[in-house]
Motif scaffolding. Structure first.
Motif, mmCIF file in Angstrom:
data_model
loop_
_atom_site.group_PDB
_atom_site.id
_atom_site.type_symbol
_atom_site.label_atom_id
_atom_site.label_comp_id
_atom_site.label_asym_id
_atom_site.label_seq_id
_atom_site.Cartn_x
_atom_site.Cartn_y
_atom_site.Cartn_z
ATOM 1 N N UNK A 1 0.846 -1.189 0.000
ATOM 2 C CA UNK A 1 0.000 0.000 0.000
ATOM 3 C C UNK A 1 0.882 1.239 0.000
ATOM 4 N N UNK A 2 0.231 2.381 -0.108
ATOM 5 C CA UNK A 2 0.959 3.649 -0.134
ATOM 6 C C UNK A 2 1.807 3.784 1.135
ATOM 7 N N UNK B 1 4.045 -0.076 3.040
ATOM 8 C CA UNK B 1 3.658 -1.139 3.965
ATOM 9 C C UNK B 1 3.120 -2.343 3.203
ATOM 10 N N UNK B 2 3.526 -3.534 3.612
ATOM 11 C CA UNK B 2 3.078 -4.769 2.983
ATOM 12 C C UNK B 2 1.933 -5.355 3.799
ATOM 13 N N UNK B 3 0.840 -5.681 3.116
ATOM 14 C CA UNK B 3 -0.344 -6.230 3.782
ATOM 15 C C UNK B 3 -0.848 -7.443 2.999
ATOM 16 N N UNK B 4 -1.716 -8.192 3.609
ATOM 17 C CA UNK B 4 -2.388 -9.286 2.932
ATOM 18 C C UNK B 4 -3.363 -8.698 1.911
ATOM 19 N N UNK B 5 -3.326 -9.197 0.685
ATOM 20 C CA UNK B 5 -4.259 -8.726 -0.327
ATOM 21 C C UNK B 5 -5.692 -8.944 0.166
ATOM 22 N N UNK B 6 -6.578 -7.929 0.066
ATOM 23 C CA UNK B 6 -7.925 -8.035 0.634
ATOM 24 C C UNK B 6 -8.704 -9.251 0.157
ATOM 25 N N UNK B 7 -8.592 -9.590 -1.132
ATOM 26 C CA UNK B 7 -9.361 -10.720 -1.636
ATOM 27 C C UNK B 7 -8.853 -12.038 -1.073
#
Length: 209
Positions: free
Chosen positions: A164-165, A168-174
């Motif tokens: 994300x902006x 930061x690395x996150x789990x993809x929402x889907x």
């Protein structure tokens, strides 16, 4: 995600649809890291289990720990781990194949009599590529891939994580929605028919509403 996209993510390279989730609380243990990294890995398990509404436990009554995460520098180190050859069938030839392939990670699943996941062994050879990955990113990626029996092709072209902006690395929402739907109590813990993907898609739709 459409039902076809969901079906694809659980369809193996041999064309067989196979879905399995954990059938018991997850009790992880981590080897080869310092306390700071240990905290990061366990935090990733806690976060993803909370997302899935799946239980964690301090110990597994049968195995003690049912998720074992190994960090090391050389595949040969696995041959020195006491009793690991009793948990992993064919450990020595497996190590030989992984060395020849210059692999830096590998996962082994074990299943109960119904086919649900009962144990997972995660092996991470910390080569230059993996060592360059932030601990939080590496831990989250490994935990996500241990939560379900994904296809061997599922994340070959695209990671389950996104950025994300701000970086930061996150789990993809889907993927997060899919994991939560997969652990819905109304759905089976094991499925071998692609029509199961329709039920997953329906649960994801209900959750969004």
């Amino acid at each position: 995600m459409t039902p076809d996209e969901i079906a694809q993510i659980f369809t193996r390279s041999d064309g067989h649809y196979l879905f399995a989730r954990w059938g018991r609380p997850i009790a992880p243990i981590v080897f080869g890291v310092n306390d700071a990294t240990l905290s990061v890995v366990k935090g990733a398990f806690e976060a993803v289990c909370a997302l899935a509404r799946h239980q964690m436990a301090e110990t597994d009554p049968e195995l003690g720990a049912n998720v074992m995460v190994f960090f090391f520098r050389d595949w040969a180190e696995l041959l020195e781990v006491p009793d690991l050859d009793r948990l992993i069938d064919g450990l020595e030839p497996l190590v030989g194949r992984l060395q020849a392939a210059e692999a830096n990670q590998y996962r082994v699943f074990r299943f109960d009599t119904q086919g649900a996941i009962r144990a997972c062994f995660i092996f991470l050879r910390m080569d230059r590529d993996l060592s360059a990955v932030p601990a939080e990113t590496l831990a989250l990626n490994q935990v996500v891939q241990a939560m379900l029996l994904w296809s061997d092709l599922a994340f070959r072209d695209r990671s389950p994580l996104g950025q994300v902006e701000g970086g930061q690395v996150i789990l993809r929402p889907e993927i997060g929605e899919l994991i939560r739907a997969a652990y819905d109590p109304v759905l089976p813990a094991v499925a071998q028919d692609a029509s199961h993907a329709l039920r997953l898609a329906a649960r994801m739709s209900v959750a969004r509403q």
